[in-house]
Design an enzyme around this catalytic site. Sequence first.
Site, PDB file in Angstrom:
ATOM      1  CB  CYS A  80     -16.400 -28.578  -4.071  1.00 45.23           C
ATOM      2  SG  CYS A  80     -16.995 -28.355  -2.394  1.00 45.23           S
ATOM      3  N   GLY A 136     -10.816 -41.894 -13.647  1.00 48.74           N
ATOM      4  CA  GLY A 136     -12.191 -42.245 -13.293  1.00 48.74           C
ATOM      5  C   GLY A 136     -13.145 -41.829 -14.385  1.00 48.74           C
TER       6      GLY A 136
HETATM    7  C1  UDX Z   1     -13.333 -31.470  -2.837  1.00 45.45           C
HETATM    8  C2  UDX Z   1     -11.954 -30.994  -2.313  1.00 45.45           C
HETATM    9  O1  UDX Z   1     -11.062 -32.116  -2.254  1.00 45.45           O
HETATM   10  C3  UDX Z   1     -12.110 -30.335  -0.955  1.00 45.45           C
HETATM   11  O2  UDX Z   1     -10.867 -29.854  -0.523  1.00 45.45           O
HETATM   12  C4  UDX Z   1     -13.098 -29.176  -1.121  1.00 45.45           C
HETATM   13  O3  UDX Z   1     -13.262 -28.459   0.073  1.00 45.45           O
HETATM   14  C5  UDX Z   1     -14.434 -29.693  -1.629  1.00 45.45           C
HETATM   15  O4  UDX Z   1     -14.223 -30.366  -2.875  1.00 45.45           O
HETATM   16  P1  UDX Z   1     -14.956 -33.535  -2.397  1.00 45.45           P
HETATM   17  O5  UDX Z   1     -15.921 -32.865  -3.341  1.00 45.45           O
HETATM   18  O6  UDX Z   1     -15.489 -34.108  -1.123  1.00 45.45           O
HETATM   19  O7  UDX Z   1     -13.807 -32.495  -1.968  1.00 45.45           O
HETATM   20  O8  UDX Z   1     -14.291 -34.717  -3.223  1.00 45.45           O
HETATM   21  P2  UDX Z   1     -12.843 -35.222  -3.661  1.00 45.45           P
HETATM   22  O9  UDX Z   1     -12.439 -36.366  -2.813  1.00 45.45           O
HETATM   23  O10 UDX Z   1     -11.888 -34.123  -3.774  1.00 45.45           O
HETATM   24  O11 UDX Z   1     -13.197 -35.806  -5.115  1.00 45.45           O
HETATM   25  C6  UDX Z   1     -13.747 -34.967  -6.145  1.00 45.45           C
HETATM   26  C7  UDX Z   1     -13.969 -35.744  -7.412  1.00 45.45           C
HETATM   27  O12 UDX Z   1     -12.742 -36.202  -7.954  1.00 45.45           O
HETATM   28  C8  UDX Z   1     -14.815 -36.991  -7.264  1.00 45.45           C
HETATM   29  O13 UDX Z   1     -15.657 -37.091  -8.379  1.00 45.45           O
HETATM   30  C9  UDX Z   1     -13.796 -38.124  -7.234  1.00 45.45           C
HETATM   31  O14 UDX Z   1     -14.322 -39.353  -7.635  1.00 45.45           O
HETATM   32  C10 UDX Z   1     -12.783 -37.605  -8.216  1.00 45.45           C
HETATM   33  N1  UDX Z   1     -11.445 -38.161  -8.051  1.00 45.45           N
HETATM   34  C11 UDX Z   1     -10.680 -37.861  -6.963  1.00 45.45           C
HETATM   35  C12 UDX Z   1     -10.910 -38.993  -9.044  1.00 45.45           C
HETATM   36  O15 UDX Z   1     -11.574 -39.283 -10.054  1.00 45.45           O
HETATM   37  N2  UDX Z   1      -9.635 -39.470  -8.907  1.00 45.45           N
HETATM   38  C13 UDX Z   1      -8.854 -39.161  -7.838  1.00 45.45           C
HETATM   39  O16 UDX Z   1      -7.682 -39.606  -7.801  1.00 45.45           O
HETATM   40  C14 UDX Z   1      -9.406 -38.334  -6.821  1.00 45.45           C
END
Ligand code: UDX
Length: 423
Positions: free
Chosen positions: A247, A240
């Site tokens: 977080c 991405g």
């Molecule tokens: C995260 C943790 O997953 C969660 O357990 C914690 O309590 C809080 O932080 P969240 O911030 O809601 O949750 O988002 P998450 O779905 O984990 O994605 C985080 C980032 O990674 C986003 O920018 C997302 O776009 C990116 N991401 C995620 C990717 O670029 N590729 C992926 O395969 C997964």
Amino acid sequence: MRVTVFGCGYVGLVTGACLSELGHVVECIDIDADKVATLQSGTVPFFEPGIDALLQNKNLSFSTKATAPDLCIIAVGTPLAENGSADLSQVFAVTDLISVMEKPPKAIVMKSTVPPGTTAKIAARTGLETISNPEFLRQGSAVQDFMQPDRLVIGASSKRGFALMEQLYAPLNLPAERIVNTSTNSAELTKYAANVFLTTKLAFVNELALYCETVGADIDEVTKGIGLDTRIGNQFLQAGPGIGGSCFPKDIRALAFQSKALNHHLEIVQAVIASNDTHQNAMLQKIVNMCGGSVSGKRVAIFGVTFKAETDDLRNSVSTVIIPALQNLGAKITATDPMGMENGKTCFNGVEWKKDPYLAVESADVVVVLTEWELFRKIDLARLAEAMKAAKLVDLRNIYTGDQARGAGFEYDSIGRAGSIKG
Ligand code: UDX
């Protein structure tokens, strides 16, 4: 049990509402009286699927003042301080409130993400049983994550502490192997370790994607090939535009800060922070390259400003880096987002907003996908190309295939795939 949750943000509200669903009597406390009034009227001040319905529960109430619960759960923010440490002022403010309660609670439960050692400090400060119980909720699926967790991590220093938490979570009916009982320091570090591990995985995939462009490989093929190895797993392998959210960026920096302060250098952690910054710059460069080397005077249509799909949250979203950077380079921005426009309007200056993606690309020189919303996946690409001044598409979530986009008439770039322009 009678439970008081301090903090009505994503974590506190989801925790409180879900605990009331589990049969506990819950009051959610916030110092923001307007937010409390909004919640009392049955309205959720942010977008989170499934939470609205839970507010109807008769066991759930909202207030600015706590009464006399069995358990006090702390779920206030721990943002990054100027110096890069976790700012614990909200946590300590709540702790001080709890210590002067007329009838002290049986225990304090720390849900907020805090550096290892904090829960023990609070126990010493209050003289109360203090338990660490970090949350692992993902925005967009937080209710489901609470009700069907992969695991519960409980850090306590007495049998009584573990017993209280067993009582709290008994209605979830979790098998014993999904409950990890630890010391408070281990529980706190488990939260950082999980988030930093996932961040590391993503930063590695993003680096690998750009390396694919150098060596003529395809990131989707490579991640499929490694993801089938059960030791690696196929989740969190989607390349991405960079890592965002409330977080990950905060937690990795807070861990880096603590380790530095303790004179114990965590080299991988430092490298991941740098790698993510470099990656975001490379994404900006991809947009500039698509515009022939300069975006000055060009109109860039941005598809998606939230840090991921299924949330209205822009905290640490890549859009907050890319949009101002493009504006600094002289670009004009039109943006669209199915859920993030309201927050986006308070976040950016000089951005033109359009609800309809087809209108957002009118007179645009390039369209850039920053968030993987379903709405954008399903868009009619040929119609989109036709509506634009120049049919150029930079897909920073790899939501289209090259065949789809080029077939619709676009000059197309994505991340780490055949035909990608080197970022
Ligand atoms: C995260 C943790 O997953 C969660 O357990 C914690 O309590 C809080 O932080 P969240 O911030 O809601 O949750 O988002 P998450 O779905 O984990 O994605 C985080 C980032 O990674 C986003 O920018 C997302 O776009 C990116 N991401 C995620 C990717 O670029 N590729 C992926 O395969 C997964």
